[in-house]
Each structure stands twice: as structure tokens, then as C-alpha cells.
Design an enzyme around this catalytic site. Structure first.
Site, PDB file in Angstrom:
ATOM      1  N   CYS A 101       0.816  -1.221   0.000  1.00  0.00           N
ATOM      2  CA  CYS A 101       0.000   0.000   0.000  1.00  0.00           C
ATOM      3  C   CYS A 101       0.849   1.270   0.000  1.00  0.00           C
ATOM      4  CB  CYS A 101      -0.970   0.003   1.171  1.00  0.00           C
ATOM      5  SG  CYS A 101      -0.197   0.008   2.802  1.00  0.00           S
ATOM      6  N   CYS A 137       8.339  44.407   1.288  1.00  0.00           N
ATOM      7  CA  CYS A 137       8.343  44.751   2.706  1.00  0.00           C
ATOM      8  C   CYS A 137       6.977  44.399   3.277  1.00  0.00           C
ATOM      9  CB  CYS A 137       8.620  46.244   2.879  1.00  0.00           C
ATOM     10  SG  CYS A 137       8.414  46.837   4.582  1.00  0.00           S
ATOM     11  N   CYS A 197       5.168  48.120   4.224  1.00  0.00           N
ATOM     12  CA  CYS A 197       4.813  49.148   3.235  1.00  0.00           C
ATOM     13  C   CYS A 197       4.758  48.622   1.801  1.00  0.00           C
ATOM     14  CB  CYS A 197       5.776  50.329   3.329  1.00  0.00           C
ATOM     15  SG  CYS A 197       7.459  49.954   2.743  1.00  0.00           S
ATOM     16  N   CYS A 254      12.044  38.514  14.485  1.00  0.00           N
ATOM     17  CA  CYS A 254      10.704  39.096  14.399  1.00  0.00           C
ATOM     18  C   CYS A 254       9.647  38.052  14.061  1.00  0.00           C
ATOM     19  CB  CYS A 254      10.673  40.200  13.343  1.00  0.00           C
ATOM     20  SG  CYS A 254      11.406  41.762  13.869  1.00  0.00           S
ATOM     21  N   CYS A 277      11.433  50.766   7.261  1.00  0.00           N
ATOM     22  CA  CYS A 277      10.546  50.022   8.164  1.00  0.00           C
ATOM     23  C   CYS A 277      11.343  49.169   9.148  1.00  0.00           C
ATOM     24  CB  CYS A 277       9.584  49.151   7.362  1.00  0.00           C
ATOM     25  SG  CYS A 277       8.354  50.093   6.424  1.00  0.00           S
ATOM     26  N   HIS A 329      12.693  48.057  14.718  1.00  0.00           N
ATOM     27  CA  HIS A 329      13.733  47.678  15.664  1.00  0.00           C
ATOM     28  C   HIS A 329      14.132  48.798  16.610  1.00  0.00           C
ATOM     29  CE1 HIS A 329      14.191  44.431  12.587  1.00  0.00           C
ATOM     30  NE2 HIS A 329      14.253  43.722  13.702  1.00  0.00           N
ATOM     31  N   HIS A 337      17.630  42.228  18.061  1.00  0.00           N
ATOM     32  CA  HIS A 337      17.389  41.435  16.859  1.00  0.00           C
ATOM     33  C   HIS A 337      18.523  41.628  15.856  1.00  0.00           C
ATOM     34  CE1 HIS A 337      12.724  40.923  17.323  1.00  0.00           C
ATOM     35  NE2 HIS A 337      13.397  40.621  18.424  1.00  0.00           N
ATOM     36  N   HIS A 346      -1.818   1.599   7.259  1.00  0.00           N
ATOM     37  CA  HIS A 346      -2.301   1.470   5.879  1.00  0.00           C
ATOM     38  C   HIS A 346      -2.297   2.820   5.171  1.00  0.00           C
ATOM     39  CE1 HIS A 346      -4.320  -0.172   2.451  1.00  0.00           C
ATOM     40  NE2 HIS A 346      -5.411   0.554   2.632  1.00  0.00           N
TER      41      HIS A 346
END
Length: 434
Positions: free
Chosen positions: A80, A266, A269, A280, A298, A303, A311, A349
Site C-alpha cells: 500500500c 516589505c 509598506c 521578528c 521600516c 527595531h 534582533h 495502511h
């Protein structure tokens, strides 16, 4: 060896032919001939060889041709896993037909053309033209995989689909379906992508889109280019372990943000993104869901938050001609792939769900061992049934599914959502020239 049918071995030279009386096949290897003999009851359930190349029929007639009892691929002796995988790969999609058509070259073994032609003329073409393949033809393929791949158990034991795929691609020397790369490292060719991840406690019903993004982002992986076919293995281990009780197979998989060297928007935007931030991605305060990539303006704004100052955004790889276009405002084209099959396992199966036409409700369910005739020494009867009811659930979002009682779902929908093992996607546009 006995498995409700015998596989006998005699010395001979190389070819492939029907055995006397329609009971089996002679499969000749470079140094041996394997006579695959199954019970005489199989005689009425044989399938015909089809030489001419037969593309899949995804119109109304194609779906009807494969519906009903004694349709699909007949199961026999723990087959199978292989039956369902082959049905997913070839019944209603041509994206993997390059496996069937590559000419033999000087680097191929003598058994290459025998194996390729067996798969093409005894399994795939008959399935598409007549809607049925008998177990003797599949047993012949299993024997080749066992001998040429130097791996035991393919003619008798229960295997996993990934073992079959590895063995088939190795014997036929098929190129990887796609390549992935970790930042700064050499790309790695893959047949399928297995999702690895830690359990997200806040998510009860993830989609395949979410799982793929989580897995690739947390592993710092990207596709080197858009694949024409993508096979994704769910985060589970056969019948023994499932990370999620329910998984929603995404109908249209968006891989735009999972490709390297590709323009991306982005997420705030919609101008050209220049950086991506994996940190993030885990921040639920920033537009939950989706990969977080930003233009420089952005990224600086996001940040500035004291909780995100540690980050480490990573610069995206972009085509050089775009790097000088700071005023880039064009809509970035999305790279998407369509779901065409789902391989499922319940207990031990394997069964398959396949998209057999263009309409939302064009879904079918295949079981190679749906019924049995003759008891222990008899044979299995395969079946393909229409299951348009699954479309309603596939078009829901994860939150809607989470609110439903699984026990109240139709059985087919419940199996599709709860037992998914591999999801198969293709890109109709890329498939035309890849």
C-alpha cells in the site's frame, strides 16, 4: 519466499515479458531472471501493457475512467505504501513524467531501460488509459527496487513512502526535485522536504503553509529556485507519532518569501524588502503569521522598540539590477504551487487523495486494498471513489477547522485532515518547461 504468491529465481539473461497463463511476469536482470508468480485467482484481474505515452486526463472523462471498483492500483503483500505513492505521483499529474521519458545514456546500467519501461508501459500508461494496474506489475517493480537498490524487503515488507522514493530515484538516477541552501553553504539536492520543528503550543491546527515557513525560517533555509514539484512530509513518524492531530493541506502554497535571490515585498509598506528578521518571526506583536522582511526604513522603525533592539536582521540576496532601484514600487509577482495529491496513513495502511479535475470538488480517494476476495489465499480489490465533500474543509482556514468537532466530519475529510503524511504540490507554469 512465500507471500500469498511466490517470487522464484532462475539463471537467465536480460528482458521483461509476461509469464505463461497470465499468472505473472518474467523479469530478467543482468544475471538473473525473476519469475513473479501470484495466485491463479489473479488471472481475471490482469492489466494490459500500454506502449504509447499517455498523458493524464484531468477532464470529466479522466475522473470517470478511474472511478469505481477494480480501479487504481491493486495492492498485494504490504504494497500500500508504494501503490498510494505511485497513484499520487502519476494518476492525474504529469509533473514527474520526466522520470518516465529520460533516454538511456552510457552511464546507466543494463537494467535502466527495463525499469523505466516497466514503470511507464506497465504501470503509469495503463493507469491513465484504462484506470487499472494489477499487482503483478507492481511486484515486478518492487523486485527491481530490491535487487538493483540492494535493499531487502521491498517485495514483502511494509515500507515507508520515503524509502520507496529514495530507491526509485536512485535506481532511475533521477535528478533532485529541488535544492535548498543554508546561509553561506553549498546547496543540497532533495527529493522531498521533511518538516522539522518544535511544537508550537499556541497552534492546534496548522496549515502546510505555516509548517513549511516555520521549518525553513527556524532552520535558516531557502529554496535556490522555484521547484516545479514539491513533496512535503508532515511532522510525524509513520504510524507511531503525530505532532499535530489535525493539519490543513494548503491548496495554494506561496513560496515567494522562501526563495533566495528573488525580489520580495516589505511586509509593512510593500516596497522592495532588503532585510529579513528571523527574530521578528516569533514576535506575535508584529502582524502575526508570515515571514518578516522589511525595507530599510521600516526595519529601523520596527527595531527601535526596546524589546527588539537585540534582533539581528539579515541582508537579503537580491538580483544586482534591483539593488540600485530604491524607488522600486512594482508589485512583486507571487510564486505559488497547487496541491495535487495527499498521501495519508491511518494505523499502518496508506491511502491517497488526488485532485482529478479543475473544479473545487474534483477530489478522489484511492485505496489499493479496499476489499478482498478469497480470504488468505485470495487477492485485494482496489477502489477509487469521488469525495467532493473534502473541498469544503480544504477551503476553510485553520481557525474555522479548530472550532469543528472532528467526529462530526465526513470520514474522508477526517482522514485527509488527520492522517496526512505527504502533500504533493506542482507549479503548472514551471512544469511546462522544467
Amino acid at each position: 519466499m512465500h507471500c500469498n504468491g511466490d517470487v522464484l529465481r532462475t539463471q537467465q539473461d536480460c528482458k521483461f515479458q509476461n509469464a505463461p497463463g497470465g499468472r505473472g511476469l518474467h523479469l530478467k536482470g543482468s544475471c538473473n531472471r525473476f519469475v513473479i508468480v501470484l495466485p491463479s485467482a489473479f488471472r481475471d484481474y490482469t492489466s494490459e501493457k500500454v506502449e504509447e505515452d499517455t498523458p493524464p486526463d484531468t477532464g470529466p472523462e479522466g475522473g470517470e475512467r478511474l472511478m469505481g471498483w477494480r480501479k487504481g492500483i491493486q495492492g498485494h503483500c504490504n504494497s500500500c505504501y508504494l501503490d498510494a505513492t505511485l497513484f499520487c505521483m502519476f494518476a492525474f499529474s504529469s509533473v514527474l513524467d520526466t522520470i518516465l521519458l529520460r533516454p538511456q545514456d552510457k552511464n546507466d546500467s543494463d537494467s535502466y531501460s527495463t525499469t523505466r519501461d516497466l514503470l511507464r508501459t506497465e504501470i503509469v500508461n495503463p493507469l491513465r488509459k484504462n484506470g487499472y494496474v494489477c499487482a503483478t506489475k507492481v511486484m515486478a517493480l518492487r523486485k527491481i527496487l530490491e535487487v538493483e537498490g540492494r535493499s531487502s524487503g521491498f517485495t514483502s515488507e511494509e515500507k515507508d513512502p520515503e524509502e520507496f522514493l529514495h530507491q526509485l530515484f536512485q535506481v532511475l538516477k533521477v535528478d533532485p526535485l529541488f535544492k535548498i541552501r543554508s546561509s553561506g553553504k553549498e546547496p543540497h539536492g532533495c527529493i522531498f522536504y521533511q518538516i522539522f520543528m518544535e511544537r508550537k503550543q499556541s497552534v492546534s491546527v496548522p496549515s502546510v503553509q505555516q509548517l513549511l515557513e516555520w521549518s525553513l525560517v527556524t532552520s535558516d533555509l531557502k529554496f535556490t529556485e522555484a521547484p516545479s514539484c514539491l513533496i512535503i512530509q508532515m511532522p510525524r513518524n509513520g504510524k507511531n507519532f503525530k505532532m499535530f492531530t489535525t493539519i490543513l493541506p494548503t491548496l495554494e502554497l506561496d513560496i515567494t518569501d522562501l526563495l533566495e535571490d528573488t525580489p520580495r515585498e516589505c511586509c509593512i509598506c510593500q516596497t522592495l524588502a532588503l532585510v529579513e528578521c528571523r527574530d521578528c518571526y516569533e514576535d506575535l506583536n508584529i502582524t502575526p503569521g508570515g515571514i518578516k522582511q522589511y525595507c530599510m526604513i521600516c526595519s529601523k522603525q520596527v527595531h527601535c522598540h526596546r524589546g527588539r533592539r537585540n534582533h539581528e536582521p539579515q541582508t537579503l540576496q537580491l538580483p544586482e539590477e534591483l539593488l540600485g532601484q530604491m524607488g522600486f514600487h512594482r508589485v512583486v509577482p507571487r510564486q505559488t504551487m497547487q496541491l495535487f495529491a495527499v498521501l495519508c496513513i491511518e494505523t499502518s495502511h496508506y491511502v491517497a487523495f488526488t485532485k482529478h479535475g479543475p473544479c473545487d470538488g474534483d477530489w478522489s480517494f484511492f485505496d489499493s486494498m479496499a476489499d478482498r476476495e478469497g480470504g488468505q489465499n485470495g487477492f485485494n480489490i482496489p477502489q477509487v471513489t469521488s469525495c467532493p465533500e473534502v473541498a469544503e474543509y480544504l477551503n476553510m482556514n485553520p481557525q474555522e477547522l479548530q472550532a469543528l468537532d472532528l467526529k462530526s466530519m465526513p470520514s474522508c475529510a477526517r482522514r485527509l485532515l488527520c492522517d496526512a503524511y505527504m502533500c504533493l504540490y506542482h507549479s503548472p507554469t514551471l512544469s511546462l518547461y522544467k
